[in-house]
Design an enzyme around this catalytic site. Sequence first.
Site, short mmCIF file in Angstrom:
data_model
loop_
_atom_site.label_atom_id
_atom_site.label_comp_id
_atom_site.label_asym_id
_atom_site.label_seq_id
_atom_site.Cartn_x
_atom_site.Cartn_y
_atom_site.Cartn_z
N SER A 13 0.83 -1.21 0.00
CA SER A 13 0.00 0.00 0.00
C SER A 13 0.87 1.26 0.00
CB SER A 13 -0.98 0.00 1.17
OG SER A 13 -0.31 0.22 2.39
N MET A 90 10.59 -6.59 4.41
CA MET A 90 10.73 -7.16 5.75
C MET A 90 12.07 -7.86 5.96
SD MET A 90 8.23 -6.02 7.19
CE MET A 90 6.54 -5.47 7.05
N HIS A 109 8.81 2.99 8.90
CA HIS A 109 8.62 2.10 10.04
C HIS A 109 7.36 2.51 10.81
CE1 HIS A 109 9.65 -0.75 13.12
NE2 HIS A 109 9.36 0.18 14.02
N ASP A 145 16.52 -0.28 11.90
CA ASP A 145 15.68 0.91 12.12
C ASP A 145 16.40 1.99 12.94
OD1 ASP A 145 13.58 -0.36 10.73
OD2 ASP A 145 12.90 -1.36 12.54
C1 GAR Z 1 3.78 -0.85 6.76
O1 GAR Z 1 3.00 -0.62 7.90
C2 GAR Z 1 5.24 -0.53 7.05
O2 GAR Z 1 5.41 0.55 7.91
C3 GAR Z 1 5.68 -1.81 7.69
O3 GAR Z 1 5.06 -2.83 6.95
C4 GAR Z 1 3.84 -2.34 6.43
C5 GAR Z 1 3.84 -2.59 4.93
O4 GAR Z 1 2.59 -2.25 4.40
N1 GAR Z 1 7.12 -1.94 7.66
C6 GAR Z 1 7.81 -2.51 8.63
O5 GAR Z 1 7.30 -2.98 9.62
C7 GAR Z 1 9.30 -2.53 8.40
N2 GAR Z 1 9.98 -3.03 9.57
P1 GAR Z 1 2.42 -2.09 2.84
O6 GAR Z 1 3.01 -3.34 2.22
O7 GAR Z 1 0.93 -2.01 2.64
O8 GAR Z 1 3.14 -0.83 2.42
#
Ligand code: GAR
Length: 216
Positions: A13, A90, A109, A145
Amino acid sequence: MLQLGVLASGRGSNFQAIIDSIRTGYLKAAVAVLVTDNPDAYAIQRARENGIPWLVMRPGDHPSGDEYYEAMAEELKARGVELVILAGFMRVVKPPLLRAYPMRIMNIHPALLPSFPGLHGQRQAVEYGVKVSGCTVHFVDEGVDTGPVIIQAAVPVYHDDTEESLSARILSYEHRIFPYAIRLYAEGRLEVSGRRVRILGQGRADEAIINPPVEG
Ligand code: GAR
């Protein structure tokens, strides 16, 4: 025009928010390639729908983590990528990619760093009982991070929040601050000195979030 390489592992997203910002002209950049470590990532669908080249690169196909990131750096360089965007990627980025893109990798993050780094930042915030959490865009360094912070958004955490409800509240701000951070980079307005990022020509926020609100 600034050439972006987006790395995503899942839903994408944030990737979509970047695509939309480019389409409306808010962000003057182009996505040169989406790289994913997950062949089932919905982010691939988003790349397809928007005519963005994509490729799956799996760590297991490389002899070591370092070689995985070396190969990734080569792909990104070959495609003219200037700024690497971790949009829900990730994995911890290793030195070969960091060396290829020093202070040119941005991550989002879902917590107010340095609180709640690593996985499940939103769950950590709910379990800890903080009253305010949020999201952070930062440059990536060799830690998890830990890199210099570019922008943060703070949101309230309510007594009846779950990981899901807090994640949704934070996500809507992720979609606002990530394209903005990239835009600041594209405009040459980010000046990194040590841990601190100065934003040239930026106004000041003067409102605090107090949660719960102070009554009376
Ligand atoms: C998001 O909330 C991002 O902040 C988090 O994963 C999600 C991905 O959502 N990232 C982490 O936790 C990184 N450590 P998305 O695939 O819909 O963008």
